[in-house]
Design an enzyme around this catalytic site. Structure first.
Site, PDB file in Angstrom:
ATOM      1  N   HIS A 270       0.835  -1.206   0.000  1.00  0.00           N
ATOM      2  CA  HIS A 270       0.000   0.000   0.000  1.00  0.00           C
ATOM      3  C   HIS A 270       0.869   1.254   0.000  1.00  0.00           C
ATOM      4  CE1 HIS A 270      -3.430   2.525   0.619  1.00  0.00           C
ATOM      5  NE2 HIS A 270      -3.061   2.899   1.835  1.00  0.00           N
ATOM      6  N   ASP A 287      -3.501   9.084   3.584  1.00  0.00           N
ATOM      7  CA  ASP A 287      -3.696   7.675   3.250  1.00  0.00           C
ATOM      8  C   ASP A 287      -5.034   7.544   2.536  1.00  0.00           C
ATOM      9  OD1 ASP A 287      -3.996   4.959   3.083  1.00  0.00           O
ATOM     10  OD2 ASP A 287      -3.567   4.537   5.176  1.00  0.00           O
ATOM     11  N   CYS A 338      -4.013   2.943  -4.978  1.00  0.00           N
ATOM     12  CA  CYS A 338      -3.378   3.734  -3.916  1.00  0.00           C
ATOM     13  C   CYS A 338      -2.193   4.543  -4.449  1.00  0.00           C
ATOM     14  CB  CYS A 338      -2.924   2.830  -2.784  1.00  0.00           C
ATOM     15  SG  CYS A 338      -1.863   1.460  -3.288  1.00  0.00           S
TER      16      CYS A 338
END
Length: 379
Positions: A270, A287, A338
């Site tokens: 990630h 995030d 991401c």
């Protein structure tokens, strides 16, 4: 030996629907087997337990009112309109903010007055969301050039680079960084693929060159590559491992002179982003899955102190700097975008713009990034 006499007066199955057989001896007492008797008593206990838990709701004497009847509850109350106000960012000129909130609260109480509250009432009423003075912020216009569709020529160029026949071909070579992009490397910009280090690092180099071309349009930024944080923190914090990364001879400027410092973070599978915002004395963490990790900002705070001490011979105190885990930001709706979200966080922040994009823009941003990499120029 005389045959055994069959017991009469009760059926073989205690719970059968058939009527019991007629008996000539009316004095015979019906008996149950031990298993049937246990089953009977268990059912009786279960029924009594059920009766003790389920009781009829008490009927409250109350004036008749036109409203909503709650199912399965003996309470009638007036219909209460949910009051839910969507709050947008307000301008600095709004000086009468608190007075407006008070007037709205009074107005709501008068228009939607309800009978005396019961227990169920607290679950049905939706409270008014108050405006907070902390939301006061100047609006930043997002330029239309950030969403300009690719031309037919550019689209054809991207599709050709992503085709199978160009997988082993060297598409571009960035001389300053030495990053080489082959067709198979660029495949990560197709849909449903994870971005790799080479594509991310080359794009960050292009963002730095874009700032150099037009310094008046962008903040003075520094873009660390994807290996910086790994080198700094693994297996433990070690400033000496990255001490030579920010020499003046290498960068052409002092890191402390930058407005914003971007640090890509790779956490197993990630991508996230950490930001040192020197203009506002903040450490930010972004995030796309709305996560948080205090160890990352703690390591960067320690790094900044060590960097200034080593390069400038000064000791700075960052204990008063805010550490913010940004929550109001675009979030990914899948398990593979991401990296693309992280790059657009950097792109928009370096322009001083709000993060005004969403998941639906990701296919376009992938194609646009591929086009910019192929032409070695970020728009």
């Amino acid at each position: 030996m005389a045959p055994k006499r069959r017991r009469s007066g009760v059926s073989q199955d205690r719970f059968s629907d058939k009527p019991p057989a007629s008996s000539s001896d009316s004095t015979t007492i019906p008996r149950l087997s031990r298993d049937k008797l246990r089953e009977f008593h268990a059912r009786c206990r279960g029924f009594l337990r059920f009766r003790s838990l389920v009781r009829p709701a008490p009927v409250l004497k109350k004036k008749k009112t036109t409203g909503v009847r709650c199912p399965n509850v003996g309470i009638t109350h007036e219909a209460i309109k949910p009051v839910h106000e969507v709050i947008d960012l307000v301008d600095e000129e709004d000086s009468s903010l608190e007075e407006q909130v008070a007037e709205e609260d009074n107005k709501v109480d008068k228009e939607h007055s309800s009978p005396p509250r019961t227990r169920i009432d607290s679950y049905l009423r939706v409270p008014l969301i108050r405006r907070s003075p902390r939301l006061k912020k100047k609006r930043a216009e997002v330029s239309g050039e950030l969403f300009t569709p690719l031309s037919e020529e550019e689209d054809a160029e991207v599709k050709s680079a992503l085709s199978v026949r160009n997988r082993m071909k060297v598409l571009v070579l960035h001389k300053n960084s030495g990053i080489e992009i082959r067709g198979e490397t660029l495949q990560c910009l197709k849909r449903c693929a994870w971005l790799n280090d080479d594509v991310i690092n080359l794009y960050l180099e292009l963002l730095k060159e874009r700032e150099t071309r037009d310094p008046q349009k962008y903040f003075k930024c520094h873009f660390f590559n994807t290996f910086f944080y790994v080198k700094l923190t693994r297996p433990s914090y070690n400033y000496k491992a990255v001490r030579r990364w920010t020499r003046y001879k290498r960068l052409g400027y002092n890191l402390i002179d930058c407005d914003i410092i971007f640090v890509p973070i790779h956490r197993d599978v990630h991508w996230t982003l950490a930001v040192i915002n020197k203009r506002e004395c903040k450490f930010l963490y972004l995030d796309s899955l709305n996560g948080s990790d205090p160890t990352i900002l703690n390591a960067l705070a320690k790094y900044l102190v060590d960097e200034v001490k080593d390069k400038n011979g000064k000791i700075i105190d960052v204990s008063s700097w805010d550490r913010e885990y940004v929550k109001d930001l675009p979030l990914q709706q899948n398990g593979y975008d991401c990296g693309m979200f992280m790059l657009k966080y950097i792109d928009f922040y370096s322009r001083g713009l709000e993060l005004n994009f969403s998941q639906k823009n990701m296919p376009y941003f992938r194609s646009r990034t591929a086009k910019e990499i192929l032409r070695l120029q970020a728009d």
